[in-house]
Design an enzyme around this catalytic site. Structure first.
Site, PDB file in Angstrom:
ATOM      1  N   ASP A 100       0.893  -1.054  -0.101  1.00 17.88           N
ATOM      2  CA  ASP A 100      -0.169   0.256   0.063  1.00 17.88           C
ATOM      3  C   ASP A 100       0.805   1.094  -0.025  1.00 17.88           C
ATOM      4  O   ASP A 100       1.954   1.296   0.365  1.00 17.88           O
ATOM      5  CB  ASP A 100      -0.863   0.054   1.146  1.00 17.88           C
ATOM      6  N   LYS A 121      -0.702   2.809   7.256  1.00 19.54           N
ATOM      7  CA  LYS A 121      -1.408   1.450   7.357  1.00 19.54           C
ATOM      8  C   LYS A 121      -0.421   0.205   7.413  1.00 19.54           C
ATOM      9  O   LYS A 121      -0.705  -0.768   8.022  1.00 19.54           O
ATOM     10  CB  LYS A 121      -2.340   1.576   6.111  1.00 19.54           C
ATOM     11  N   THR A 147     -12.954  -2.749  -9.346  1.00 18.95           N
ATOM     12  CA  THR A 147     -14.128  -2.864 -10.008  1.00 18.95           C
ATOM     13  C   THR A 147     -14.048  -1.608 -10.971  1.00 18.95           C
ATOM     14  O   THR A 147     -13.951  -0.415 -10.652  1.00 18.95           O
ATOM     15  CB  THR A 147     -15.653  -2.507  -9.128  1.00 18.95           C
ATOM     16  N   GLU A 177     -14.287  -8.889  -7.938  1.00 20.18           N
ATOM     17  CA  GLU A 177     -14.452  -9.246  -6.428  1.00 20.18           C
ATOM     18  C   GLU A 177     -16.114  -9.014  -5.898  1.00 20.18           C
ATOM     19  O   GLU A 177     -16.670  -8.144  -6.192  1.00 20.18           O
ATOM     20  CB  GLU A 177     -13.790  -8.666  -5.385  1.00 20.18           C
ATOM     21  N   LYS A 179     -19.474  -7.775 -13.072  1.00 20.18           N
ATOM     22  CA  LYS A 179     -19.399  -7.297 -11.907  1.00 20.18           C
ATOM     23  C   LYS A 179     -20.519  -5.997 -11.964  1.00 20.18           C
ATOM     24  O   LYS A 179     -21.336  -6.016 -10.803  1.00 20.18           O
ATOM     25  CB  LYS A 179     -17.923  -6.772 -11.428  1.00 20.18           C
ATOM     26  N   LEU A 197     -33.935  -8.236  -0.404  1.00 20.13           N
ATOM     27  CA  LEU A 197     -35.490  -7.680  -0.389  1.00 20.13           C
ATOM     28  C   LEU A 197     -36.007  -7.106   0.864  1.00 20.13           C
ATOM     29  O   LEU A 197     -37.071  -7.093   1.234  1.00 20.13           O
ATOM     30  CB  LEU A 197     -36.403  -8.963  -0.845  1.00 20.13           C
ATOM     31  N   CYS A 212     -20.688  -1.401  -3.261  1.00 22.00           N
ATOM     32  CA  CYS A 212     -20.241  -1.120  -4.379  1.00 22.00           C
ATOM     33  C   CYS A 212     -21.697  -0.509  -5.132  1.00 22.00           C
ATOM     34  O   CYS A 212     -21.745  -0.249  -6.232  1.00 22.00           O
ATOM     35  CB  CYS A 212     -19.784  -2.401  -5.261  1.00 22.00           C
ATOM     36  N   LYS A 239     -22.013   3.428  -6.206  1.00 21.18           N
ATOM     37  CA  LYS A 239     -20.991   4.056  -7.529  1.00 21.18           C
ATOM     38  C   LYS A 239     -21.264   2.886  -8.500  1.00 21.18           C
ATOM     39  O   LYS A 239     -21.038   3.329  -9.504  1.00 21.18           O
ATOM     40  CB  LYS A 239     -19.727   4.235  -6.882  1.00 21.18           C
ATOM     41  N   ARG A 296     -18.762   4.846   4.406  1.00 20.81           N
ATOM     42  CA  ARG A 296     -18.583   5.674   3.073  1.00 20.81           C
ATOM     43  C   ARG A 296     -20.087   5.622   2.608  1.00 20.81           C
ATOM     44  O   ARG A 296     -20.652   4.318   1.974  1.00 20.81           O
ATOM     45  CB  ARG A 296     -17.760   5.108   2.241  1.00 20.81           C
TER      46      ARG A 296
HETATM   47  P1  NAD Z   1     -10.258   0.929  -0.071  1.00 19.80           P
HETATM   48  O1  NAD Z   1     -10.463   2.520  -0.324  1.00 19.80           O
HETATM   49  O2  NAD Z   1     -10.618   0.455   1.157  1.00 19.80           O
HETATM   50  O3  NAD Z   1      -8.539   0.508  -0.240  1.00 19.80           O
HETATM   51  C1  NAD Z   1      -7.855   0.747  -1.461  1.00 19.80           C
HETATM   52  C2  NAD Z   1      -6.514   0.888  -1.034  1.00 19.80           C
HETATM   53  O4  NAD Z   1      -5.735   1.017  -1.907  1.00 19.80           O
HETATM   54  C3  NAD Z   1      -6.182   2.064   0.004  1.00 19.80           C
HETATM   55  O5  NAD Z   1      -5.404   1.620   0.948  1.00 19.80           O
HETATM   56  C4  NAD Z   1      -5.139   2.719  -0.774  1.00 19.80           C
HETATM   57  O6  NAD Z   1      -4.099   3.649  -0.004  1.00 19.80           O
HETATM   58  C5  NAD Z   1      -4.415   1.846  -1.812  1.00 19.80           C
HETATM   59  N1  NAD Z   1      -3.637   2.475  -2.833  1.00 19.80           N
HETATM   60  C6  NAD Z   1      -4.163   3.331  -3.727  1.00 19.80           C
HETATM   61  N2  NAD Z   1      -3.409   3.626  -4.669  1.00 19.80           N
HETATM   62  C7  NAD Z   1      -2.429   2.772  -4.719  1.00 19.80           C
HETATM   63  C8  NAD Z   1      -1.038   2.336  -5.165  1.00 19.80           C
HETATM   64  N3  NAD Z   1      -1.037   3.119  -6.203  1.00 19.80           N
HETATM   65  N4  NAD Z   1      -0.364   1.415  -4.616  1.00 19.80           N
HETATM   66  C9  NAD Z   1      -0.648   0.923  -3.521  1.00 19.80           C
HETATM   67  N5  NAD Z   1      -1.839   1.061  -2.963  1.00 19.80           N
HETATM   68  C10 NAD Z   1      -2.510   2.014  -3.400  1.00 19.80           C
HETATM   69  O7  NAD Z   1     -10.811   0.273  -1.398  1.00 19.80           O
HETATM   70  P2  NAD Z   1     -11.921  -1.225  -1.378  1.00 19.80           P
HETATM   71  O8  NAD Z   1     -13.028  -0.830  -0.682  1.00 19.80           O
HETATM   72  O9  NAD Z   1     -10.932  -2.274  -1.046  1.00 19.80           O
HETATM   73  O10 NAD Z   1     -12.221  -1.409  -3.050  1.00 19.80           O
HETATM   74  C11 NAD Z   1     -10.987  -1.799  -3.847  1.00 19.80           C
HETATM   75  C12 NAD Z   1     -11.682  -2.295  -5.082  1.00 19.80           C
HETATM   76  O11 NAD Z   1     -12.498  -3.227  -4.963  1.00 19.80           O
HETATM   77  C13 NAD Z   1     -12.596  -0.971  -5.652  1.00 19.80           C
HETATM   78  O12 NAD Z   1     -12.583  -0.926  -7.205  1.00 19.80           O
HETATM   79  C14 NAD Z   1     -14.086  -1.616  -5.175  1.00 19.80           C
HETATM   80  O13 NAD Z   1     -15.031  -0.965  -6.210  1.00 19.80           O
HETATM   81  C15 NAD Z   1     -13.893  -2.968  -5.290  1.00 19.80           C
HETATM   82  N6  NAD Z   1     -14.771  -3.805  -4.343  1.00 19.80           N
HETATM   83  C16 NAD Z   1     -15.147  -3.286  -3.057  1.00 19.80           C
HETATM   84  C17 NAD Z   1     -15.855  -4.193  -2.390  1.00 19.80           C
HETATM   85  C18 NAD Z   1     -16.101  -3.719  -0.927  1.00 19.80           C
HETATM   86  O14 NAD Z   1     -17.039  -4.340  -0.197  1.00 19.80           O
HETATM   87  N7  NAD Z   1     -15.306  -2.931  -0.514  1.00 19.80           N
HETATM   88  C19 NAD Z   1     -16.221  -5.434  -2.897  1.00 19.80           C
HETATM   89  C20 NAD Z   1     -15.882  -5.743  -4.088  1.00 19.80           C
HETATM   90  C21 NAD Z   1     -15.141  -4.987  -4.924  1.00 19.80           C
END
Ligand code: NAD
Length: 428
Positions: free
Chosen positions: A30, A35, A119, A149, A202, A248, A258, A261, A325
């Site tokens: 990260d 973190k 996503t 995912e 997705k 439901l 998700c 957005k 969020r």
């Molecule tokens: P998040 O914001 O919790 O985590 C993203 C992480 O990426 C952050 O810790 C950030 O610091 C890091 N990051 C950003 N740029 C970076 C880089 N260049 N190198 C290394 N780390 C970097 O996001 P999330 O909720 O885990 O979602 C991630 C993706 O998965 C999104 O596209 C989301 O739509 C998708 N998704 C989320 C969920 C969910 O329930 N949260 C479920 C399915 C899919």
């Protein structure tokens, strides 16, 4: 297999930890220095049931770093799991994915498979490929694979370990099969397809679930007018296998995860292709209005909002997560404050995030402290612990025994019997 996961958020951390549990060596990367420093000390950035134990259990196969170069170079497969938050116009912000792809391209030292777990809009896999090609000076070979995912916050580990299906989209079968190997121990149904279809699966899945929620909220609003009970209606609808009972539940509308957005991004994709998505537009509109439905109910039971004291139970966008969020509470609380209400609130997991986001709120240690001297309790997250409160005690603590149940977790008759003025959603 040696795996690198770029992005250690909800998805990156959970998938990284779970893949290490499947026997792989996983490096989670990260850009957030704090973190990573915390993770090295076993301090988790998110609340997710079972995650801490799984990290401890796999500590020999799992590492955390900000050194992307080293992580990329020692990995065969690199997962991109960075955020894709919505922009003002609904498009997904792809700058993090682009930056991650750029860095991966720059640091590649041999053939790599780059898996997109974020996503992303349809076609982004091709763009990731172009970015890598542009930035890989030594012209190493690579494949891009889309592996969306589907985990849900709050049950993320269970969802990863017991998926309904795993979707792997790739242009080359060999690359798809290599990624499929990682998930083989799960014995899950695997769908190998092309990249664009994987990306669309997705968006379409999220949008369909959001549609179910907006649909049942619309039915709830009609139920209220015709004096029917949406709880019974939805339960019986769900008995039909063609419909299914999940997603439901009528309530205050969907928040993060998700859905908002995802739907907004799909609308934007459709519009950019000159297609006006009528159903998706309506899903967003019903969801927006559902917040107003809750606000109007609070106003109606209190007569006016000016000078009222309100207690909020639940801030997270859903139970078992600390993620706030786009949560309903984060939208409703400031509106109530603007209208002159004083707010007390409690959430079993999201207090730290809520304190950073919401100003002027009195945060309490539990539901009883919230109830003390308020004129109305409003349930906005269906945490189990709110379902089993001591309502005798709650009633004595409150200034007025009024409950607006934005998640329909209580039985109207029982609440009435207990001496509360109770208002649910669609409980005509
Ligand atoms: P998040 O914001 O919790 O985590 C993203 C992480 O990426 C952050 O810790 C950030 O610091 C890091 N990051 C950003 N740029 C970076 C880089 N260049 N190198 C290394 N780390 C970097 O996001 P999330 O909720 O885990 O979602 C991630 C993706 O998965 C999104 O596209 C989301 O739509 C998708 N998704 C989320 C969920 C969910 O329930 N949260 C479920 C399915 C899919």
């Amino acid at each position: 297999m040696n795996i690198c996961v770029v992005g250690t958020g909800y998805v990156g951390l959970v998938t990284g930890v779970c893949m290490s549990d499947l026997g792989n060596n996983v490096t989670c990367v990260d850009i957030d220095v704090k973190k990573i420093a915390n993770l090295k000390k076993n301090i988790l950035p998110i609340y997710e049931p079972g995650l801490e134990e799984l990290i401890k259990h796999n500590k020999n196969r799992l590492s955390f770093t900000t050194n992307l170069k080293a992580a990329v170079q020692s990995a065969e497969v690199i997962f991109i799991a960075v955020g894709t938050p919505p922009k003002e116009n609904g498009d997904a912000n792809l700058s993090y994915v682009k930056q991650a792809a750029k860095s991966v391209g720059q640091y590649m030292n041999n053939y790599k498979i780059i898996v997109d777990k974020s996503t992303v809009p349809i076609g982004m896999g091709d763009m990731v490929g172009s970015i890598i090609k542009e930035n890989c000076k030594n012209k190493h070979q690579y494949d891009v694979v889309s592996c969306p995912e589907f985990l849900k916050e709050g049950s993320a580990i269970h969802d990863f370990m017991n998926p309904d299906r795993i979707v792997i989209g790739a242009d080359r079968k060999e690359a798809a099969e290599k990624v499929a190997e990682i998930f083989k121990p799960l014995n899950a149904k695997m769908v190998l397809t092309d990249m664009r279809s994987a990306e669309m699966i997705k968006y379409a899945s999220n949008s369909f679930l959001a549609t179910k929620i907006s649909f049942i909220n619309e039915i709830a609003n009609i139920c209220e007018r015709v004096k029917a009970d949406v709880k019974i209606v939805s339960e019986v609808m769900g008995m039909d296998k063609r419909i299914g009972g999940l997603f439901l539940n009528a309530g205050a509308g969907f928040g993060r995860s998700c859905f908002p957005k995802g739907v907004a991004a799909l609308i934007s994709i459709a519009k950019s292709e000159d297609y006006d998505p009528i159903i998706l537009n309506a899903v967003v509109e019903v969801n927006r209005l559902q917040r107003k439905v809750v606000l109007n109910k609070i106003k109606k039971v209190l007569g006016t909002l000016e000078g009222r004291s309100i207690g909020i139970l639940g801030i997270a966008f859903k139970p078992n997560t600390d993620d706030i969020r786009e949560a309903v509470a984060v939208e409703i609380i400031p509106t109530l404050q603007e209208k002159g209400c004083s707010i007390k609130a409690f959430d079993p997991a999201a207090m730290e995030n809520a304190e950073k986001e919401l100003k002027g709120v009195k945060f309490c240690k539990d539901a009883y402290a919230v109830a003390k001297d308020v004129e109305c309790l409003v349930v906005l997250t269906e945490w189990n612990e709110f379902k089993e409160l001591d309502f005798e005690k709650i009633k004595k603590l409150m200034k007025k025994p009024v409950i607006v149940d934005g998640r329909n977790i209580y039985d109207p008759k029982t609440m009435k019997k207990a001496g509360f003025e109770y208002v649910g959603i669609g409980r005509g």
